[in-house]
Scaffold this motif. Structure first.
Motif: not given
Length: 190
Positions: A99-100, A103, A185-186, A189, A182-183, A107
């Motif tokens: 997940r990181e 992200f 969640w970013s 979050s 991911y988009e 970014s």
């Protein structure tokens, strides 16, 4: 250890199935927090589930749920990830790392993206190959779903043999298949 579940043809491939009252209650009770990796998501009008799912009465994020349901396609892709051998990482740690990485790639920071891609390549180097498990099938699996089918064949192994061969297997999601998650969640979050 990966635990392969049977494929459920009623689950849509976008991992954002409609949430019924019982699932909604379970998601709210768990505060949209994954029981495996601890990630906390949030619902929205467009994604009621927050890309969390109730699997075997537990709330799991889309990655952890996919690790348990390798046969189910993600965004209509059967090859939505790969399996690695990682004795020093748990599935929850691999999920959090993945997940990181996702992200970081999204970014816009080129240095952060480069580091994330390097770590992802290191994970890819740990991918299991057909030669590691030739006893499962004569034909080399081409997708994550085919690997899952191969793993279900080994039901004749007793619990100790199964643990010996498969205790260190971990699922790593394919960035392309999970990029929309991911988009989301970013953006949601905290």
């Amino acid at each position: 250890m990966l635990n392969i579940l049977s494929i459920d043809s009623t689950v849509p491939p976008d991992l954002n199935q409609k949430v019924d009252r019982a699932q909604w209650a379970k998601l709210k009770q768990a505060r949209f927090t994954c029981a495996c990796c601890g990630y906390q998501s949030a619902p929205s009008e467009s994604v009621l589930s927050g890309f969390m799912q109730v699997v075997n009465k537990e709330v799991l994020c889309a990655i952890c749920a996919s690790a348990l349901q390798l046969q189910r396609p993600v965004r209509n892709l059967a090859n939505h990830g790969f399996i690695i051998m990682a004795s020093d990482l748990s599935q929850s740690e691999v999920t959090s790392l993945s997940r990181e990485i996702g992200f970081a790639i999204l970014s816009g920071d080129s240095a952060r993206r480069e580091r994330a891609e390097t770590v992802f390549e290191q994970l890819l180097e740990s991918e299991i190959t057909h030669s590691d498990f030739q006893f499962l099938t004569e034909e080399e699996p081409q997708t994550c779903a085919e690997m899952a089918v191969g793993l279900t064949v080994i039901s004749s192994l007793n619990r100790n043999e199964y643990a010996k061969y498969f205790k260190d297997l971990r699922y790593v999601p394919n960035f392309v298949a999970f990029s929309h998650i991911y988009e989301y969640w970013s953006k949601t979050s905290s």
